[in-house]
Design a protein around this motif. Structure first.
Motif, mmCIF file in Angstrom:
data_model
loop_
_atom_site.group_PDB
_atom_site.id
_atom_site.type_symbol
_atom_site.label_atom_id
_atom_site.label_comp_id
_atom_site.label_asym_id
_atom_site.label_seq_id
_atom_site.Cartn_x
_atom_site.Cartn_y
_atom_site.Cartn_z
ATOM 1 N N LEU A 4 -31.830 101.255 10.250
ATOM 2 C CA LEU A 4 -32.376 100.313 11.227
ATOM 3 C C LEU A 4 -31.474 100.245 12.461
ATOM 4 C CD1 LEU A 4 -34.465 98.102 11.965
ATOM 5 C CD2 LEU A 4 -32.949 96.460 10.806
ATOM 6 N N LEU A 5 -30.168 100.235 12.247
ATOM 7 C CA LEU A 5 -29.217 100.212 13.356
ATOM 8 C C LEU A 5 -29.326 101.492 14.181
ATOM 9 C CD1 LEU A 5 -26.798 98.792 14.741
ATOM 10 C CD2 LEU A 5 -25.306 100.004 13.142
ATOM 11 N N ALA A 6 -29.374 102.642 13.495
ATOM 12 C CA ALA A 6 -29.493 103.921 14.208
ATOM 13 C C ALA A 6 -30.824 104.006 14.957
ATOM 14 C CB ALA A 6 -29.368 105.083 13.223
ATOM 15 N N GLY A 7 -31.910 103.526 14.345
ATOM 16 C CA GLY A 7 -33.203 103.544 15.018
ATOM 17 C C GLY A 7 -33.221 102.650 16.242
ATOM 18 N N THR A 8 -32.588 101.493 16.138
ATOM 19 C CA THR A 8 -32.497 100.604 17.294
ATOM 20 C C THR A 8 -31.765 101.294 18.439
ATOM 21 O OG1 THR A 8 -32.499 98.660 15.847
ATOM 22 C CG2 THR A 8 -31.667 98.362 18.089
ATOM 23 N N GLY A 9 -30.662 101.939 18.114
ATOM 24 C CA GLY A 9 -29.928 102.683 19.143
ATOM 25 C C GLY A 9 -30.758 103.799 19.740
ATOM 26 N N SER A 10 -31.505 104.501 18.894
ATOM 27 C CA SER A 10 -32.316 105.614 19.381
ATOM 28 C C SER A 10 -33.388 105.138 20.355
ATOM 29 C CB SER A 10 -32.966 106.342 18.205
ATOM 30 O OG SER A 10 -33.617 107.508 18.630
ATOM 31 N N GLY A 11 -33.969 103.964 20.067
ATOM 32 C CA GLY A 11 -34.960 103.410 20.979
ATOM 33 C C GLY A 11 -34.381 103.064 22.337
ATOM 34 N N LEU A 12 -33.071 102.774 22.377
ATOM 35 C CA LEU A 12 -32.401 102.478 23.644
ATOM 36 C C LEU A 12 -31.901 103.736 24.343
ATOM 37 C CD1 LEU A 12 -30.324 99.345 22.556
ATOM 38 C CD2 LEU A 12 -32.550 99.420 23.720
ATOM 39 N N VAL A 13 -32.111 104.894 23.712
ATOM 40 C CA VAL A 13 -31.690 106.169 24.303
ATOM 41 C C VAL A 13 -32.884 106.920 24.888
ATOM 42 C CG1 VAL A 13 -30.694 108.447 23.847
ATOM 43 C CG2 VAL A 13 -29.665 106.403 22.825
ATOM 44 N N ILE A 14 -33.921 107.137 24.083
ATOM 45 C CA ILE A 14 -34.982 108.076 24.454
ATOM 46 C C ILE A 14 -35.775 107.601 25.670
ATOM 47 C CG2 ILE A 14 -37.093 109.190 23.680
ATOM 48 C CD1 ILE A 14 -35.941 109.246 20.875
ATOM 49 N N SER A 15 -36.339 106.388 25.598
ATOM 50 C CA SER A 15 -37.172 105.959 26.725
ATOM 51 C C SER A 15 -36.359 105.661 27.986
ATOM 52 C CB SER A 15 -38.027 104.750 26.330
ATOM 53 O OG SER A 15 -37.233 103.637 25.988
ATOM 54 N N PRO A 16 -35.205 104.973 27.913
ATOM 55 C CA PRO A 16 -34.429 104.800 29.146
ATOM 56 C C PRO A 16 -33.961 106.121 29.741
ATOM 57 C CG PRO A 16 -33.763 103.174 27.527
ATOM 58 C CD PRO A 16 -34.649 104.154 26.820
ATOM 59 N N ASN A 17 -33.570 107.069 28.896
ATOM 60 C CA ASN A 17 -33.134 108.356 29.440
ATOM 61 C C ASN A 17 -34.284 109.078 30.117
ATOM 62 O OD1 ASN A 17 -31.128 110.626 29.671
ATOM 63 N ND2 ASN A 17 -32.687 111.650 28.449
ATOM 64 N N GLN A 18 -35.488 108.982 29.546
ATOM 65 C CA GLN A 18 -36.644 109.618 30.179
ATOM 66 C C GLN A 18 -36.919 108.980 31.544
ATOM 67 O OE1 GLN A 18 -39.138 111.126 27.470
ATOM 68 N NE2 GLN A 18 -40.716 111.809 28.844
ATOM 69 N N THR A 19 -36.804 107.657 31.609
ATOM 70 C CA THR A 19 -37.007 106.959 32.872
ATOM 71 C C THR A 19 -35.986 107.409 33.909
ATOM 72 O OG1 THR A 19 -37.837 105.016 31.696
ATOM 73 C CG2 THR A 19 -37.133 104.691 33.963
ATOM 74 N N LEU A 20 -34.707 107.404 33.526
ATOM 75 C CA LEU A 20 -33.637 107.748 34.458
ATOM 76 C C LEU A 20 -33.699 109.214 34.869
ATOM 77 C CD1 LEU A 20 -30.804 105.799 32.623
ATOM 78 C CD2 LEU A 20 -31.799 105.193 34.836
#
Length: 500
Positions: free
Chosen positions: A391-407
């Motif tokens: 759950l912790l790793a998934g939470t982190g992943s959600g903060l990586v993939i979409s923000p990185n795509q945006t940036l």
């Protein structure tokens, strides 16, 4: 120097009311549902392979091609399809890809032989490659500023959930329809979705601009397409065929890939002096784009490999059923979905710092998972013991993939949105193939033989995956530091960016 093309206001951005705005979000929902199907088929097939092998009497080589054929065809088509959407009609390309993917799913589910299924999977992968880059192109076209961040947040949630929920959905379908033919429903499940999405997409998705307003609408850079395609195949083949193609000879394709891709870069620079190239090299002069593509490449190498080894550890090592293994991975999907939606909303304020924080959480979650397994919980309790770390790793992943795509795509001109998104997604596919090969080789080195140590294999494989995530963290930190030196925090511009 990159072309300074400002992104115009998206359709519906005027003050005509919420009706047009609501239409844009409904159009996005159609894109996300279709994208979910194609990305789901990357992971859902893994848990179905044992029943596929029994149902069609497939060889190990055939099973490998069911997986690798999809990945190869998918990665091969992404960039040319993105360019086609930019140059012609993104809606027409999207709907064509969706129709072909639905047809290919029907053919795969109806397979009567090994060869039939392999060809259907190649067809399915190519159709997915046609469809997926149009999604990021539509987001660039329809949304701007903070809304675009939220839209990419929804896309990031879709990517994370499709990757993580695949084993669960596949296990559930096999459980419901039985071990003999349950695998067919792994493909048939796409049919009602595709048939429903086609007419809705035609009605909601924006029509193409007039031909005179499209960049290079008569020019598709065929030499660039061939060079990139050959280079991509040479790069991916040694990794996706790692179990079927034994010996060191396959690695000779890697220097061939380097040469082909170097020639491709040179050709694109030459071609851009006269016409619109397949991929504008000026995009990589934008720091946010170059760093984001590199971060995606490295992060997906670690991120995707975790599902591969965890599913094997549970099903083969601990004798979990396909459904139980899928349930054990669900915490990652839950964390990823929730955090991706949140990340899309706050990326406008936090920028690359959000990605750095997410990567730290992923690292902590992966290392905690390895530590928990090291304590040797009973086999029946392993899924519960790893739930919180995942759950912790998934939470982190959600903060990586979409923000990185945006940036990454924030300063890409609309005329290049599809091809730029195709390059980003190709980097993700290459990263996934390389990561699974590297992490898988470490995992199998300790999971074979008379007395395999499955717990140690998972621990070491997870450690290697975490090291790849650490490399992605280094890329993000360096980009953040470079942004601060240049007076920017790599934040998403409020009114759409210009390419620098």
């Amino acid at each position: 120097m990159a072309a300074r093309l400002a992104n115009p206001p998206p359709p519906g951005a005027s003050a005509e009311g919420g009706r047009t705005s609501e239409r844009r979000w409904r159009a996005l929902a159609v894109c996300l549902v279709a994208g979910f199907m194609t990305l789901l088929d990357v992971s859902i097939v893994n848990v179905a392979l044992p029943t596929v092998r029994t149902g069609l009497h497939m060889s190990e080589s055939g099973l490998q091609w069911v997986l690798s054929g999809y990945a190869l065809a998918f990665g091969l088509i992404l960039v040319p399809a993105g360019r086609l959407g930019d140059a012609r009609s993104r809606r027409a390309v999207f709907l064509t890809g969706l129709a072909l993917f639905t047809l290919a799913s029907a053919l795969a589910g109806a397979a009567r032989s090994q060869e039939w299924l392999i060809l259907a999977r190649l067809f399915q992968g190519a159709a997915g490659g046609v469809l997926v880059p149009q999604v990021s192109g539509f987001i660039q076209t329809l949304f701007q500023g903070a809304e675009r961040g939220r839209a990419f947040g929804a896309l990031g949630a879709t990517i994370g959930v499709s990757t993580a929920v695949g084993p669960l959905l596949g296990g559930l379908l096999i459980h419901l329809f039985g071990p003999q033919d349950g695998w067919r429903w792994v493909f048939f499940v796409n049919l009602p979705i595709g048939v429903t999405a086609l007419p809705i997409g035609y009605r909601l998705l924006p029509a193409p601009p007039p031909p005179g307003e499209r960049a290079g609408h008569r020019d598709f850079d065929p030499v660039g397409v061939l060079l990139l395609g050959a280079g991509t195949v040479a790069l991916l083949l040694p990794f996706v065929q790692r179990q079927q193609w034994h010996g060191a000879a396959r690695w000779l394709l890697l220097p061939v890939a380097v040469v082909l891709l170097a020639v491709f870069v040179g050709w694109e620079r030459y071609y851009a002096r006269r016409r619109e190239p397949l991929v504008s090299m000026e995009l990589f002069a934008v720091r946010s784009y170059g760093a984001g593509v590199l971060l995606s490449l490295v992060y997906f190498a670690g991120f995707t490999a975790i599902f591969f080894i965890f599913t094997l550890y549970l099903q083969v090592g601990l004798h979990y059923s396909a459904l139980a293994a899928g349930l054990a991975i669900t915490p990652f999907a839950v964390g990823s979905a929730g955090a991706a939606a949140l990340g899309g909303r706050v990326v406008t304020r936090l920028g690359r710092r959000l990605v750095v924080g997410g990567l730290v959480l992923v690292l902590l979650g992966l290392m905690a998972s390895a530590l928990v397994v090291g304590f040797g919980p009973p086999a029946s309790a392993t899924g519960w013991a790893t739930a919180l770390p995942l759950l912790l790793a998934g939470t982190g992943s959600g903060l990586v993939i979409s923000p990185n795509q945006t940036l990454t795509l924030q300063q890409v001109p609309l005329a290049r949105a599809g091809s730029a998104g195709g390059v980003l997604q190709t980097a993700q596919r290459v990263g996934s193939a390389v990561g699974i090969a590297i992490v898988g080789s470490v995992f199998f080195a300790h999971a074979r033989g008379r007395h395999p140590d499955w717990a140690l294999a998972f621990q070491l494989g997870t450690t290697v995956a975490a090291s790849l995530v650490l490399a992605a963290l280094l890329v993000a930190v360096l980009d953040l530091a470079a942004g601060r030196r240049s007076g920017s925090l790599s934040r998403y511009p409020s009114e759409g960016g210009r390419s620098r």
